[in-house]
Design a protein around this motif. Structure first.
Motif, PDB file in Angstrom:
ATOM      1  N   VAL B  93       3.744 -24.266 -50.784  1.00 53.00           N
ATOM      2  CA  VAL B  93       4.199 -23.547 -49.572  1.00 53.00           C
ATOM      3  C   VAL B  93       3.949 -22.346 -49.765  1.00 53.00           C
ATOM      4  O   VAL B  93       3.561 -21.403 -48.851  1.00 53.00           O
ATOM      5  CB  VAL B  93       5.606 -23.955 -49.196  1.00 53.00           C
ATOM      6  N   GLY B  94       4.473 -21.755 -51.089  1.00 51.07           N
ATOM      7  CA  GLY B  94       4.219 -20.203 -51.259  1.00 51.07           C
ATOM      8  C   GLY B  94       2.735 -19.944 -51.293  1.00 51.07           C
ATOM      9  O   GLY B  94       2.307 -18.620 -50.881  1.00 51.07           O
ATOM     10  N   HIS B  95       1.713 -20.662 -51.490  1.00 45.55           N
ATOM     11  CA  HIS B  95       0.320 -20.324 -51.627  1.00 45.55           C
ATOM     12  C   HIS B  95       0.001 -19.953 -50.288  1.00 45.55           C
ATOM     13  O   HIS B  95      -1.152 -19.212 -49.880  1.00 45.55           O
ATOM     14  CB  HIS B  95      -0.432 -21.313 -52.042  1.00 45.55           C
ATOM     15  N   LEU B  96       0.547 -20.237 -49.145  1.00 41.14           N
ATOM     16  CA  LEU B  96       0.308 -20.073 -47.718  1.00 41.14           C
ATOM     17  C   LEU B  96       0.244 -18.336 -47.610  1.00 41.14           C
ATOM     18  O   LEU B  96      -0.381 -18.034 -46.895  1.00 41.14           O
ATOM     19  CB  LEU B  96       1.299 -20.487 -46.907  1.00 41.14           C
ATOM     20  N   MET B  97       1.060 -17.800 -48.444  1.00 42.93           N
ATOM     21  CA  MET B  97       1.194 -16.273 -48.324  1.00 42.93           C
ATOM     22  C   MET B  97      -0.011 -15.597 -48.980  1.00 42.93           C
ATOM     23  O   MET B  97      -0.695 -14.822 -48.133  1.00 42.93           O
ATOM     24  CB  MET B  97       2.527 -15.870 -48.952  1.00 42.93           C
ATOM     25  N   PRO B  98      -0.421 -15.827 -50.075  1.00 40.61           N
ATOM     26  CA  PRO B  98      -1.780 -15.160 -50.602  1.00 40.61           C
ATOM     27  C   PRO B  98      -2.845 -15.649 -50.089  1.00 40.61           C
ATOM     28  O   PRO B  98      -3.925 -14.565 -49.809  1.00 40.61           O
ATOM     29  CB  PRO B  98      -1.620 -15.470 -52.266  1.00 40.61           C
ATOM     30  N   ALA B  99      -3.064 -16.754 -49.438  1.00 37.50           N
ATOM     31  CA  ALA B  99      -3.975 -17.359 -48.958  1.00 37.50           C
ATOM     32  C   ALA B  99      -4.113 -16.688 -47.527  1.00 37.50           C
ATOM     33  O   ALA B  99      -5.466 -16.217 -47.069  1.00 37.50           O
ATOM     34  CB  ALA B  99      -4.073 -18.882 -48.811  1.00 37.50           C
ATOM     35  N   ALA B 100      -3.012 -16.396 -46.755  1.00 36.76           N
ATOM     36  CA  ALA B 100      -3.100 -15.868 -45.466  1.00 36.76           C
ATOM     37  C   ALA B 100      -3.957 -14.460 -45.666  1.00 36.76           C
ATOM     38  O   ALA B 100      -4.485 -13.948 -45.145  1.00 36.76           O
ATOM     39  CB  ALA B 100      -1.775 -16.095 -44.803  1.00 36.76           C
ATOM     40  N   MET B 101      -3.079 -13.858 -46.768  1.00 32.53           N
ATOM     41  CA  MET B 101      -3.437 -12.220 -46.876  1.00 32.53           C
ATOM     42  C   MET B 101      -4.799 -12.232 -47.377  1.00 32.53           C
ATOM     43  O   MET B 101      -5.611 -11.243 -46.794  1.00 32.53           O
ATOM     44  CB  MET B 101      -2.697 -11.748 -47.917  1.00 32.53           C
ATOM     45  N   ALA B 102      -5.286 -13.091 -48.212  1.00 35.24           N
ATOM     46  CA  ALA B 102      -6.887 -13.098 -48.441  1.00 35.24           C
ATOM     47  C   ALA B 102      -7.747 -13.148 -47.297  1.00 35.24           C
ATOM     48  O   ALA B 102      -8.769 -12.526 -47.385  1.00 35.24           O
ATOM     49  CB  ALA B 102      -6.994 -14.028 -49.640  1.00 35.24           C
TER      50      ALA B 102
END
Lengths: 122, 393
Positions: B93-102
């Motif tokens: 769920v946390g990976h949504l953040m760096p993935a979205a930013m990248a």
């Protein structure tokens, strides 16, 4: 740098029979487990002070084990009179009789490097 | 000084266009990396993509030190962007953040997030625990032999019961509801009938939690594929847009949790709702990380579905079960569907499937907004995300 980090220092003190907490020189709050930096204010000047050795059971559980594996035992969270909370066990009574809110006092179990704080009813 | 951008810039900016599972339940003879690769292949096929289309790779593992490198090598992916942050079960769920930013900053165009574990049939957990005790000691807890994670969650359950009068029957209602959903999901691992009495009479593990208050231990993998929203509609399946995401953690060990009845979900949820411009009343379907029955109660409280202390009463009478008014953990959850070490990935897969309307007998009607809530450690890492259909963007 001091001789050892706070964790080793704590254990060395406990091995000599002394249960000590840290107290922050900045915000005056007590700290447990022992740390390099006060988690309340960020100050790195922490004094060692003798623990009062009294507290209250904040929560408690019985870990279930078969008799041939040592039997059931207590694991509890103790709120120390100085403020910090620690994991420990309450002994000298059946694990079923350890209740939240119970007043407890500490003693040192084991010896040397194996020294450990446990609690009994106050 | 204010930041040049706001989290609001990311609202609806990226979408999940592929999801997949592999090896859920038992996958004897399969390595962790192989389960991850199989899940990744299914998610990519769902998106109509190939591994060679992936230029952003995100992965977390319980056991594999260089998991991002291992899965890149296994799949032949040469990523421009990699993240392997591990905050326990909430990681994906946390990976949504760096993935979205990248994606938003153009660092890459297709992000694959994948997970797999052979926890049930692979390397013994007891042996693993011995290695962890040496490599990652918790010297102020381990000597008291907490049987973790159950003991930590048991301590939270006992405190909630003491403070709010929550009962073992109410905890059991959570397991019974999860089982009810699992019975509607042909992919769920445990589908036998389960009653409140069955839960209460099961083997006690760490009081007040019986084995039926605890999640499954299964094998399994899952994966999802993310792209920028501007091209999300070009893929075969309906996109699930990221509307909001928020993270928080306050402790690692249960002895350092400030109040065992209040989780950092209070903050992660508030952040996710603020970013999405939504609140609990807008949510149609929930996926809450139910490693233990107390989790569901705590998260319903902390995410605003009921007041603090009222979670036990709230889940009673089948409210979160099939036919109830609030659909929670429609796949059967970690309690009855699948739980291979870190469950967060499976929350996202189920939420996306619900938003697409492809979950068959367990489909929630008109599911437009899904809340996904991941938990890691021992009520430690809390990460909330809101996903939505095209209509919610």
């Amino acid at each position: 740098m001091a001789q050892s980090g706070p964790e080793k220092t704590y254990k060395e003190k406990l091995a000599t029979g002394s249960f000590e907490l840290q107290q922050c020189t900045g915000c005056k709050k007590h700290v447990f487990y022992p740390r390099v930096v006060c988690p309340h204010c960020g100050c790195d000047q922490l004094d060692w002070v003798k623990a009062k050795g009294v507290g209250t059971v904040y929560s408690t559980t019985i870990v279930r084990r078969k008799p041939d594996a040592g039997g059931d035992y207590n694991v509890a969270l103790i709120d120390l009179a100085e403020g910090p909370r620690m994991m420990s066990r309450v002994v000298d009574l059946s694990p079923d009789d350890v209740k939240i809110g119970m007043a407890v006092k500490s003693r040192i179990a084991g010896s040397g490097e194996e020294s450990l704080i446990e609690f009994i009813p106050a | 000084m204010s930041a040049p951008h706001s989290d609001r810039d990311l609202r609806g900016a990226v979408a999940i266009v592929g999801v997949g599972l592999a090896g859920c339940g038992e996958a004897p003879g399969w390595s962790e990396t192989e389960i991850m690769a199989a899940a990744a292949r299914h998610a990519l096929a769902d998106a109509g993509l190939n591994a060679q289309d992936v230029d952003g790779l995100v992965v977390a593992s319980v056991n594999i030190f260089l998991s991002g490198l291992a899965i890149g090598e296994q799949l032949g992916i040469h990523p421009k962007f990699t993240d392997s942050t591990c905050v326990g079960g909430s990681s994906f769920v946390g990976h949504l953040m760096p993935a979205a930013m990248a994606l938003q900053y153009g660092l890459c165009d297709v992000v694959l997030v994948t997970y797999g574990s052979n926890q049930r049939t692979g390397v013994g957990r007891a042996e693993g625990a011995k290695f962890k005790a040496i490599l990652d000691p918790q010297p102020f807890e381990h000597p008291y032999k907490p049987f973790n994670p159950p003991t930590s969650y048991a301590l939270a359950s006992a405190r909630h019961m003491h403070q709010y009068g929550t009962t073992r029957e109410q905890l059991a209602e959570v397991a019974v509801a999860a089982r009810g959903w699992a019975q509607l999901n042909p992919e769920a691992f445990s589908r036998d009938p389960l009653s409140v009495q069955d839960v209460l009479k099961s083997k006690m593990i760490s009081d007040p939690l019986t084995v039926r208050d605890c999640c499954l231990v299964t094998d399994g993998g899952g994966a999802f594929v993310m792209v920028r929203a501007d091209r999300a509609r070009n893929f075969p399946k309906k996109p699930a847009y990221l509307l909001g995401v928020g993270a928080a953690h306050w402790h690692r060990q249960i002895s350092s949790m400030p109040d065992l009845t209040v989780t950092a979900a209070t903050e992660s949820g508030a952040r996710a709702y603020a970013m999405a411009g939504l609140s609990a009343k807008d949510v149609d379907v929930l996926a809450l990380y139910d490693a233990f029955t107390i989790n569901t109660i705590l998260f319903l409280e902390d995410l605003g579905f009921c007041k603090k202390g009222e979670g036990g009463a709230f889940v009673s009478g089948g409210r979160i079960a099939p036919g109830g008014s609030l659909p929670v953990n429609t796949n059967g959850g970690g309690l009855s569907c699948v739980h291979p070490g870190m469950y967060g990935m499976f929350l996202i897969v189920e939420a996306v499937r619900q938003l697409r309307g492809e979950t068959g007998a367990r489909q929630v009607k008109n599911a437009e907004v899904a809340l996904v809530h991941g938990n890691g450690g021992v009520l430690s890492s809390q990460i909330t995300a809101l996903l939505g259909t095209e209509a919610t963007r």
